[in-house]
Design a protein around this motif. Structure first.
Motif, mmCIF file in Angstrom:
data_model
loop_
_atom_site.group_PDB
_atom_site.id
_atom_site.type_symbol
_atom_site.label_atom_id
_atom_site.label_comp_id
_atom_site.label_asym_id
_atom_site.label_seq_id
_atom_site.Cartn_x
_atom_site.Cartn_y
_atom_site.Cartn_z
ATOM 1 N N PRO A 134 -47.001 -16.924 -122.764
ATOM 2 C CA PRO A 134 -48.085 -17.869 -122.496
ATOM 3 C C PRO A 134 -49.046 -17.953 -123.677
ATOM 4 O O PRO A 134 -49.125 -17.024 -124.494
ATOM 5 N N PRO A 135 -49.809 -19.015 -123.787
ATOM 6 C CA PRO A 135 -50.817 -19.107 -124.850
ATOM 7 C C PRO A 135 -51.965 -18.126 -124.656
ATOM 8 O O PRO A 135 -52.716 -17.866 -125.594
ATOM 9 N N ALA A 136 -52.122 -17.605 -123.444
ATOM 10 C CA ALA A 136 -53.147 -16.591 -123.167
ATOM 11 C C ALA A 136 -52.617 -15.692 -122.060
ATOM 12 O O ALA A 136 -51.808 -16.119 -121.225
ATOM 13 N N THR A 137 -53.066 -14.426 -122.061
ATOM 14 C CA THR A 137 -52.650 -13.475 -121.028
ATOM 15 C C THR A 137 -53.887 -12.878 -120.377
ATOM 16 O O THR A 137 -54.403 -11.849 -120.832
ATOM 17 N N ILE B 225 -47.063 -24.092 -121.162
ATOM 18 C CA ILE B 225 -47.878 -25.060 -121.887
ATOM 19 C C ILE B 225 -49.353 -24.674 -121.873
ATOM 20 O O ILE B 225 -50.036 -24.731 -122.897
ATOM 21 N N SER B 226 -49.868 -24.264 -120.717
ATOM 22 C CA SER B 226 -51.294 -23.931 -120.641
ATOM 23 C C SER B 226 -51.533 -22.918 -119.540
ATOM 24 O O SER B 226 -50.787 -22.850 -118.550
ATOM 25 N N VAL B 227 -52.584 -22.102 -119.739
ATOM 26 C CA VAL B 227 -53.040 -21.135 -118.735
ATOM 27 C C VAL B 227 -54.556 -21.269 -118.652
ATOM 28 O O VAL B 227 -55.258 -21.058 -119.640
ATOM 29 N N THR B 228 -55.063 -21.629 -117.474
ATOM 30 C CA THR B 228 -56.501 -21.819 -117.272
ATOM 31 C C THR B 228 -56.992 -20.822 -116.233
ATOM 32 O O THR B 228 -56.462 -20.770 -115.111
ATOM 33 N N VAL B 229 -58.006 -20.028 -116.577
ATOM 34 C CA VAL B 229 -58.573 -19.051 -115.645
ATOM 35 C C VAL B 229 -59.564 -19.759 -114.737
ATOM 36 O O VAL B 229 -60.520 -20.388 -115.205
ATOM 37 N N LEU B 230 -59.341 -19.646 -113.421
ATOM 38 C CA LEU B 230 -60.217 -20.275 -112.436
ATOM 39 C C LEU B 230 -61.214 -19.292 -111.838
ATOM 40 O O LEU B 230 -62.198 -19.712 -111.227
ATOM 41 N N GLY B 231 -60.939 -18.005 -111.997
ATOM 42 C CA GLY B 231 -61.812 -16.991 -111.413
ATOM 43 C C GLY B 231 -61.020 -15.719 -111.195
ATOM 44 O O GLY B 231 -59.997 -15.473 -111.836
ATOM 45 N N SER B 232 -61.501 -14.894 -110.295
ATOM 46 C CA SER B 232 -60.801 -13.649 -109.973
ATOM 47 C C SER B 232 -60.402 -13.670 -108.505
ATOM 48 O O SER B 232 -60.983 -14.396 -107.692
ATOM 49 N N ALA B 233 -59.401 -12.869 -108.171
ATOM 50 C CA ALA B 233 -58.889 -12.833 -106.802
ATOM 51 C C ALA B 233 -58.278 -11.460 -106.557
ATOM 52 O O ALA B 233 -58.125 -10.648 -107.473
ATOM 53 N N THR B 234 -57.935 -11.198 -105.335
ATOM 54 C CA THR B 234 -57.306 -9.933 -104.962
ATOM 55 C C THR B 234 -55.792 -10.086 -105.012
ATOM 56 O O THR B 234 -55.234 -11.016 -104.410
ATOM 57 N N VAL B 235 -55.151 -9.196 -105.742
ATOM 58 C CA VAL B 235 -53.693 -9.225 -105.802
ATOM 59 C C VAL B 235 -53.139 -8.882 -104.427
ATOM 60 O O VAL B 235 -53.566 -7.894 -103.809
ATOM 61 N N PRO B 236 -52.219 -9.680 -103.885
ATOM 62 C CA PRO B 236 -51.661 -9.383 -102.559
ATOM 63 C C PRO B 236 -51.020 -8.004 -102.513
ATOM 64 O O PRO B 236 -50.546 -7.485 -103.533
ATOM 65 N N SER B 237 -51.004 -7.412 -101.346
ATOM 66 C CA SER B 237 -50.346 -6.121 -101.178
ATOM 67 C C SER B 237 -48.867 -6.261 -101.518
ATOM 68 O O SER B 237 -48.250 -7.299 -101.251
ATOM 69 N N PRO B 238 -48.280 -5.228 -102.119
ATOM 70 C CA PRO B 238 -46.858 -5.318 -102.463
ATOM 71 C C PRO B 238 -45.992 -5.495 -101.224
ATOM 72 O O PRO B 238 -46.290 -4.952 -100.149
ATOM 73 N N THR B 239 -44.934 -6.251 -101.370
ATOM 74 C CA THR B 239 -44.007 -6.499 -100.275
ATOM 75 C C THR B 239 -43.068 -5.304 -100.129
ATOM 76 O O THR B 239 -42.365 -4.949 -101.090
#
Length: 681
Positions: free
Chosen positions: A106-109, A135-149
């Motif tokens: 990606p262009p940003a990580t 092509i593009s990565v846009t940060v919208l904010g932060s969130a909680t990573v879902p619990s692992p399956t």
């Protein structure tokens, strides 16, 4: 004609059948066996595509229904920085099967837990669905990573497709196999339902500190589900806390090796805690032959995290045995070794690789023991299907040597990059390259001993791409038909051509303005991408890029080349930072006899931006011949056959070799006398 209705909620499947009746009452159904519960069906996607829509498929190939399309999705980053290239895993907010995807280069990580909008092309690569290119990565904010399956270890090998790119977890499990850990950073675990693979180093994950041992148990293992064509579905932990390790083993002192008269390395079974590790009072070295205690000058942990390095005031001579005693030693999980010890023998002088270069006829066929650092390892498959290990070591003499033997690299666990090893084998030559062979590699054979892991690679010999004299000197041996290989080198310049699929490998041609140099990458070794100038490049995209490449020396048909095979050996550079070159002129300090076919080898080097003239005058100042007259400088090797511009042999006598380099209006001249003689009868 007609329209099939959509179900009210996404992620569901609509089953249906069709019927048609003609005006005579005859009816046909599709599918014909619908009454037995067989239907046509279609998947209900979201009005705005999400990751589940991209991944869900009932196609046996596992290919995305959006393959090849440019799509925008919003998701949460569940894991980052997997391997030798930029990538992260993206998931839907609810998690679950079909809800993850890999975002390649990606262009940003952004960080794990970032809510991002990603636009890219959905692409199938070696069995993996990914965004590539992104092509593009846009940060919208932060969130909680879902619990692992939750999954079982047995479900992944046969039915892993729904979990591709998904953050998953397995419950209590244990290590069942570590045979592929040294070669590829993989080990296998089982919870009783079957085995699955954990990748803890290598292409898909950063290197975890944990080193597996069969029988180790975990309360859980969490990671992103990846796919590698060689082994299938794998779990890639993101960091140490993803391993719920239950470990009750204290660290052990495995072996001690004197690496010089005043230095000894001691190998440990596990990574140790650095707290207090440099305290000299914690250690004692006793000379068992005379029952005397040595003075320990310093102690530190080598970069591998599993080898202690000691320096002593007294000499560790070969005639004596020694015992190292340790009061306490703590591993990274808090387990403590109390009052451990290991016995080792003193230092004995080594056979040096440079000696083999200089006296190959003497060493050819002899059994020798060498001590050096492994700088390159690869598997080779011959045209007949035979597997070979091909590796290189370099010792303190500054020269490298090829290690070659039948069987794959995994058969020789001690031959690993950055390992300091002691290896015993037979000196020989194969297709013009001197080598060490005849070693078995198994621990029971004792012919490969690992003295230390994680050692820094030797300082490279820095070479200009067109410096033929230096390049030849690096590989030259006492045998005209045999060359050395494996000396660690480094060159810088601009990549001007990349030739892929050339004899089982890729050739990168690089030039710093003095001439071109070939860097060879074998298909079994080459990295997919390299990181330069804050971005990732596939090899074919390096054309026009300024860079430095480090690797072992090699030859092809007697011509110098370098090998490469590790992404970290490609580094950024600017041609403006390359050292400037003065004017050099060098010829043998002896007469030569052109009348019997002898030639005079003339080496010169001038700034790359200069114009160059190399001429020969007689003692009266008359021009005899012009050997070089060109507008580009750099290193060069010229052979003169003793003839003038009319192609006539010159008479015996003394002549003047005159080199002139002109750059920016300034002239620099070097002069050397040369003597034309004849054979004495």
């Amino acid at each position: 004609g007609g329209l099939l209705p959509a179900a009210p909620t996404p992620r569901s499947t609509c089953d249906y059948y069709l019927s048609a009746t003609d005006n005579q009452g005859a009816t046909t159904f599709s599918p014909s066996d619908y009454d037995e519960g067989v239907y046509h069906s279609y998947h209900i996607g979201s009005s705005i595509p999400n990751i589940y829509d991209l991944q869900y498929t009932d196609n046996a190939s596992g290919d995305s229904p959006y393959n090849g399309q440019t799509i925008t999705v919003t998701g949460i980053i569940s894991g980052t920085n997997f391997g030798n290239y930029a990538s992260f895993f993206l998931c839907d907010s609810g998690g679950g099967p079909w809800s993850g995807i890999q975002v390649y280069n990606p262009p940003a990580t952004p960080d794990t837990g970032s809510l991002v909008r990603v636009t890219g092309v959905v692409f199938e690569y070696n069995g993996t669905t990914e965004f590539s290119p992104t092509i593009s990565v846009t940060v919208l904010g932060s969130a909680t990573v879902p619990s692992p399956t939750p999954v079982t270890t047995g479900i992944l090998p046969a039915s892993g497709e729904p979990y591709e790119g998904v953050l998953i977890s397995v419950g209590r499990c244990w290590v069942t196999n570590t045979s592929n850990y040294i070669a590829n950073g993989e080990f296998r675990v089982s919870d009783g339902s079957g085995e699955c693979t954990i990748i803890s180093t290598g292409n898909y994950s950063f290197a975890l500190q944990y080193e597996p041992v069969v029988g180790d148990t975990f309360n859980f293992i969490i990671g992103c589900c990846t796919y590698y064509s060689r082994v299938g579905w794998e779990i890639a932990p993101r960091y140490e806390s993803d391993l719920g390790l239950v470990d009750r083993r204290p660290p052990e002192l495995l072996n001690g090796f004197a690496v010089s008269e005043h230095e000894v390395n001691v190998q440990l079974s596990e990574y140790v805690d650095t707290t207090g590790v440099s305290s000299i009072a914690n250690y004692r070295i006793i000379n068992l032959s005379i029952l005397d205690t040595l003075h320990v000058e310093s102690v530190y942990l080598l970069p591998s995290g599993k080898t202690l390095h000691f320096e002593t005031l007294e000499s560790l001579t070969d005639a004596h045995s020694f015992r190292l005693e340790v009061s306490t030693l703590r591993d990274t999980l808090g387990n403590i070794l109390v009052n451990g010890s290991v016995i080792f023998t003193g230092y004995r002088p080594d056979t040096l690789i440079a000696q083999i270069y200089n006296h190959f006829d003497i060493y050819n066929g002899q059994t020798v023991t060498l001590r050096g650092i492994v700088n390159y390892v690869q598997d080779v498959t011959t045209t007949g299907g035979t597997r070979l290990i091909s590796a290189y070591i370099q010792d303190k003499s500054g020269r490298g040597l090829s290690l070659s033997e039948f069987n794959p690299a995994s058969t020789f666990p001690g031959i690993k990059r950055a390992n300091l090893i002691e290896i015993t084998g037979s000196v020989s030559s194969y297709q013009g390259t001197i080598q060490l062979a005849g070693f078995e590699g198994l621990p029971s054979a004792g012919d490969i001993v690992v003295l230390s892991e994680g050692m820094p690679l030797p300082d490279p010999i820095v070479i200009k791409t067109g410096d033929l004299r230096l390049q030849r000197s690096i590989v030259q041996t006492s045998s005209p038909d045999n060359y050395g290989a494996g000396t660690w080198c480094k060159t810088s310049g601009t990549v001007y051509r990349v030739d892929e699929n050339i004899g089982g490998g890729t050739n990168i041609l690089i030039d710093d303005g003095t001439g071109n140099l070939t860097v060879r990458l074998w298909d079994s070794q080459k990295p997919d991408t390299v990181f330069l100038n804050s971005r990732w490049y596939r090899l074919r995209d390096l054309v026009g890029v300024n860079c430095s490449i480090a690797g072992p020396s090699s030859t092809y048909n007697g011509d110098f080349q370098m090998l490469a095979g590790y992404a970290e050996d490609f580094t950024e550079t600017s041609l403006d930072t390359l050292p400037s070159v003065g004017v050099e002129l060098d010829v043998p300090n002896r007469p030569f006899a052109p009348d019997i076919g002898q030639v005079l080898k003339i080496y010169y080097n001038t700034p790359t931006t200069s114009s160059v003239r190399l001429r020969i005058f007689n003692l009266r100042g008359h021009l005899v011949t012009t050997l070089v007259d060109k507008q580009a400088g750099g290193p060069n090797l010229v052979e003169w056959d003793g003839r003038d511009e009319l192609n006539e042999l010159l008479p015996m006598g003394t002549y003047i070799l005159h080199l002139e380099a002109v750059a920016n209006g300034d002239s620099d001249v070097k002069i050397k006398p040369i003597v034309v003689g004849t054979k004495l009868k």
